[in-house]
Design a protein around this motif. Sequence first.
Motif, PDB file in Angstrom:
ATOM      1  N   GLU A 283       7.088-110.366   8.376  1.00 47.78           N
ATOM      2  CA  GLU A 283       5.630-111.101   8.671  1.00 47.78           C
ATOM      3  C   GLU A 283       5.866-112.313   8.948  1.00 47.78           C
ATOM      4  O   GLU A 283       4.749-112.826   9.834  1.00 47.78           O
ATOM      5  CB  GLU A 283       4.913-111.049   7.082  1.00 47.78           C
ATOM      6  CG  GLU A 283       3.917-111.551   6.933  1.00 47.78           C
ATOM      7  CD  GLU A 283       2.566-110.986   7.795  1.00 47.78           C
ATOM      8  OE1 GLU A 283       1.413-111.329   7.578  1.00 47.78           O
ATOM      9  OE2 GLU A 283       2.833-110.313   8.478  1.00 47.78           O
ATOM     10  N   TYR A 329      -3.765-105.389  12.916  1.00 47.85           N
ATOM     11  CA  TYR A 329      -3.454-106.108  11.751  1.00 47.85           C
ATOM     12  C   TYR A 329      -4.856-106.809  11.456  1.00 47.85           C
ATOM     13  O   TYR A 329      -5.059-107.998  11.840  1.00 47.85           O
ATOM     14  CB  TYR A 329      -2.494-107.401  12.127  1.00 47.85           C
ATOM     15  CG  TYR A 329      -1.334-107.115  12.614  1.00 47.85           C
ATOM     16  CD1 TYR A 329      -0.053-106.357  11.939  1.00 47.85           C
ATOM     17  CD2 TYR A 329      -0.929-107.376  13.969  1.00 47.85           C
ATOM     18  CE1 TYR A 329       0.978-105.963  12.610  1.00 47.85           C
ATOM     19  CE2 TYR A 329       0.321-107.012  14.747  1.00 47.85           C
ATOM     20  CZ  TYR A 329       1.195-106.249  13.919  1.00 47.85           C
ATOM     21  OH  TYR A 329       2.461-105.874  14.341  1.00 47.85           O
ATOM     22  N   ARG A 339       1.885-106.194   4.182  1.00 47.50           N
ATOM     23  CA  ARG A 339       1.036-105.324   5.065  1.00 47.50           C
ATOM     24  C   ARG A 339       1.689-103.959   5.185  1.00 47.50           C
ATOM     25  O   ARG A 339       2.979-103.729   5.443  1.00 47.50           O
ATOM     26  CB  ARG A 339       0.968-106.029   6.675  1.00 47.50           C
ATOM     27  CG  ARG A 339       0.341-107.173   6.514  1.00 47.50           C
ATOM     28  CD  ARG A 339       0.257-107.943   8.063  1.00 47.50           C
ATOM     29  NE  ARG A 339      -0.590-109.223   8.154  1.00 47.50           N
ATOM     30  CZ  ARG A 339      -1.751-109.234   8.026  1.00 47.50           C
ATOM     31  NH1 ARG A 339      -2.321-108.178   8.228  1.00 47.50           N
ATOM     32  NH2 ARG A 339      -2.386-110.483   8.132  1.00 47.50           N
TER      33      ARG A 339
END
Length: 422
Positions: A283, A329, A339
């Motif tokens: 991330e 995203y 995520r």
Amino acid sequence: MDVSEAFASLMSPEGRVDPYPAYERLRAHGPVVQAGRGLYAVTGHAEADELLRDARIRVLDGHLRDQFLPSWRESPALSSIARSMLRTNPPDHSRMRRLAAGAFTPRRIGAMREVVAAQTDELIDAMAATGRGGVPVDFMAEFAYPLPVGVICALLGVPAADRPLFRRWAADLTGALEPEITPAELAVADAGAAELRDYFTELVADRRRRPADDLTTALVQAHDSGDRLSGEELLANLVILLVAGFETTTNLLGNGLAVLLAHPRAADVLRQHPQHAPAYVDELLRFDSPVQLTTRTNGETVRLGGVEVPADSWILLLLGAANRDPRRYPRPERFDPWRAQLNPLSFGAGPHYCLGAGLARLEAQVAFPALLRRLPGLASAGQPRRRIRLTLRGYDHLPITVGEPQAATVGGAPAGTAIGSP
């Protein structure tokens, strides 16, 4: 704002320091846009990923460079880059990459974890001593640079005493990777490239006299055994392996720490549960990529994102923008290590996927939990200073205070139990 204005804002000094607003201005016109005559910019994740894997899409190698800059061979910086695997196409690229790939297998990288952990603890101890009593410490100089340069130099067989030399030389050389460069900036890049080539010329001569168990010796022997690696390719690839081996990781560590300090709750979760480091590092790579762009050209006309890109166009793949594509995203401006799907394009994709990506990830996965656990009082200490670079995004100066350090744990910090989203 039209496309040309949005692109100009990206190329400005302000855009290079913070490109994300300019990316969104470009994205408003579509995932692929014509930014100038023969120039196309890609902001979409799916489109960038597709192009990086497409065999019709090539890097700007020496033969292609001859068409618009025939004097490139006179530049030490441009020639070092163009003759390396970074800027060659198959079959030359495949041949060069195969020779170096043995040093970066998953097994070899995994075996380096203890070495990386030991170096991390040594650097934390040194920062704690320097920053005793609240004295500010430059994280870039004291940790983000020496950790990855120590690791790549160990792989190449570069003596520890020589490692401080490379930061300035590499920083100067990588100016040649920018999409726009002035003659004065190229002169600085050339000086850095010349210093690096001179250094490796001496190291190559030494390895011929005294072979060692390192990557430099392996590449020297590949050169000396016949036609597998030319003399120019040998020096160019040693330079690029060194520079790429620490520049991107240095920026990953600096960018990543700045993000974690700005998100203390997420940082505290990683401090308590270091087993989540892989998700955090991915991330961090997505959220503020150390490599923001790469360039390609197309041997034939391609259609992408609803746009026809004529043959022999210059294609600017904005990886930092692709990593914040909201189609891929949701809420991309939010730092969220939980995520469902990541696959950031920070290390590229396809045949030119970064050879050292696994090593960079390992260093970050070891470093961040150790920093947070051993320095629980870690905090920002003044205004950081970004480099005015777009291709390689990072800090020149990142001041921190370290607080009261905790002792190192043999074998690394104990793993916590699995938890939900922070």
